[in-house]
Design a protein around this motif. Structure first.
Motif, short mmCIF file in Angstrom:
data_model
loop_
_atom_site.label_atom_id
_atom_site.label_comp_id
_atom_site.label_asym_id
_atom_site.label_seq_id
_atom_site.Cartn_x
_atom_site.Cartn_y
_atom_site.Cartn_z
N ARG A 1 101.47 -6.48 60.72
CA ARG A 1 100.32 -7.39 60.74
C ARG A 1 99.50 -7.27 59.47
O ARG A 1 98.91 -8.23 59.01
CB ARG A 1 99.44 -7.07 61.95
CG ARG A 1 100.11 -7.32 63.27
CD ARG A 1 99.24 -6.88 64.43
NE ARG A 1 99.94 -7.02 65.71
CZ ARG A 1 99.47 -6.59 66.87
NH1 ARG A 1 98.27 -6.03 66.92
NH2 ARG A 1 100.18 -6.74 67.97
N GLY A 2 99.41 -6.10 58.92
CA GLY A 2 98.62 -5.89 57.73
C GLY A 2 99.46 -5.37 56.58
O GLY A 2 100.68 -5.46 56.59
N GLY A 3 98.77 -4.79 55.61
CA GLY A 3 99.45 -4.36 54.40
C GLY A 3 100.14 -3.02 54.49
O GLY A 3 100.88 -2.65 53.57
N SER A 4 99.88 -2.31 55.56
CA SER A 4 100.53 -1.01 55.71
C SER A 4 101.66 -1.08 56.72
O SER A 4 101.84 -2.09 57.39
CB SER A 4 99.50 0.03 56.15
OG SER A 4 100.07 1.32 56.17
N SER B 1 104.67 0.12 52.40
CA SER B 1 103.44 -0.63 52.30
C SER B 1 103.65 -1.92 51.51
O SER B 1 104.69 -2.13 50.89
CB SER B 1 102.35 0.23 51.65
OG SER B 1 102.74 0.60 50.34
N TRP B 2 102.64 -2.75 51.47
CA TRP B 2 102.76 -4.09 50.90
C TRP B 2 103.19 -4.09 49.44
O TRP B 2 103.91 -4.98 49.00
CB TRP B 2 101.43 -4.84 51.04
CG TRP B 2 100.33 -4.27 50.20
CD1 TRP B 2 99.51 -3.22 50.49
CD2 TRP B 2 99.94 -4.71 48.89
NE1 TRP B 2 98.65 -2.97 49.47
CE2 TRP B 2 98.88 -3.87 48.48
CE3 TRP B 2 100.38 -5.72 48.03
CZ2 TRP B 2 98.26 -4.03 47.24
CZ3 TRP B 2 99.76 -5.88 46.80
CH2 TRP B 2 98.71 -5.03 46.42
N ASN B 3 102.75 -3.08 48.69
CA ASN B 3 103.10 -3.04 47.27
C ASN B 3 104.14 -1.98 46.96
O ASN B 3 104.42 -1.71 45.79
CB ASN B 3 101.85 -2.78 46.44
CG ASN B 3 101.24 -1.41 46.73
OD1 ASN B 3 101.64 -0.73 47.65
ND2 ASN B 3 100.25 -1.04 45.93
N ASN C 1 102.37 -8.03 53.40
CA ASN C 1 102.71 -7.34 54.63
C ASN C 1 103.42 -6.01 54.40
O ASN C 1 104.33 -5.92 53.57
CB ASN C 1 103.63 -8.20 55.49
CG ASN C 1 102.99 -9.49 55.93
OD1 ASN C 1 103.13 -10.51 55.25
ND2 ASN C 1 102.27 -9.45 57.03
N GLY C 2 102.99 -5.02 55.18
CA GLY C 2 103.82 -3.82 55.26
C GLY C 2 105.11 -4.19 55.98
O GLY C 2 105.15 -5.13 56.77
N MET C 3 106.17 -3.48 55.69
CA MET C 3 107.47 -3.77 56.29
C MET C 3 108.07 -2.52 56.90
O MET C 3 107.80 -1.39 56.46
CB MET C 3 108.43 -4.31 55.22
CG MET C 3 108.02 -5.63 54.60
SD MET C 3 108.05 -6.99 55.79
CE MET C 3 109.81 -7.06 56.17
N ARG D 1 104.79 -2.15 68.10
CA ARG D 1 103.84 -3.16 68.61
C ARG D 1 102.94 -3.71 67.51
O ARG D 1 102.28 -4.73 67.71
CB ARG D 1 103.00 -2.55 69.73
CG ARG D 1 103.79 -2.16 70.96
CD ARG D 1 102.95 -1.36 71.93
NE ARG D 1 102.51 -0.10 71.37
CZ ARG D 1 101.74 0.77 72.02
NH1 ARG D 1 101.34 0.49 73.25
NH2 ARG D 1 101.38 1.90 71.45
N LEU D 2 102.91 -3.06 66.39
CA LEU D 2 102.06 -3.49 65.29
C LEU D 2 102.79 -4.38 64.30
O LEU D 2 102.30 -4.61 63.20
CB LEU D 2 101.45 -2.28 64.59
CG LEU D 2 100.55 -1.41 65.48
CD1 LEU D 2 99.94 -0.27 64.69
CD2 LEU D 2 99.45 -2.25 66.12
N TYR D 3 103.95 -4.85 64.69
CA TYR D 3 104.73 -5.75 63.84
C TYR D 3 104.77 -7.12 64.50
O TYR D 3 105.10 -7.24 65.68
CB TYR D 3 106.15 -5.21 63.64
CG TYR D 3 106.18 -3.98 62.75
CD1 TYR D 3 105.86 -2.73 63.27
CD2 TYR D 3 106.50 -4.07 61.41
CE1 TYR D 3 105.86 -1.60 62.47
CE2 TYR D 3 106.51 -2.94 60.59
CZ TYR D 3 106.19 -1.72 61.14
OH TYR D 3 106.19 -0.59 60.34
#
Length: 123
Positions: free
Chosen positions: A99-102, A51-53, A31-33, A108-110
């Motif tokens: 929601r995704g890796g970025s 981002s996720w990494n 997950n992106g944070m 709203r996208l969290y």
């Protein structure tokens, strides 16, 4: 994903604080944070994202040059290092998992949010 934010407190202007956000499960690494903040009487605003990494980070203009976001996927934690704090940084700070890796500047996208930690900066 359960998120637990910590590290807030009362400091004087110019001081530093390091916020931490601990996640409850290993898939945190996918997950992106983001970190958001909400000052009294104001809307929640984006502060920083990663981002996720950890390969991509982004900071709001108001904190660029003073704040740094980082993550440790082995420990399932994300940090917000805050230097040269100003009274206008006073707010409740929330960490959130996207929601995704970025990351995104749009709250709203969290999907998941921590409980918030209060940062108070006195002048």
């Amino acid at each position: 994903v359960q998120l637990q934010a910590s590290g807030g407190g009362l400091v004087q202007a110019g001081a530093s604080l390091r916020l931490s956000c601990a996640a409850s499960r290993r898939t945190f690494s996918n997950n992106g944070m983001g970190w958001f903040r909400q000052a009294p009487g104001k809307e929640r605003e984006f502060v920083a994202g990663i981002s996720w990494n950890g390969g991509y980070t982004y900071l709001a203009d108001s904190v660029k040059g003073r704040f740094t976001i980082s993550r440790d996927n082995v420990k399932s934690t994300v940090h917000l290092q805050m230097n040269s704090l100003k009274p206008e940084d006073t707010a409740v700070y929330y960490c959130a998992a996207a929601r995704g890796g970025s990351y995104s500047t749009d709250s709203r996208l969290y999907n998941y949010w921590g409980q918030g930690t209060l940062v108070t900066v006195s002048s």
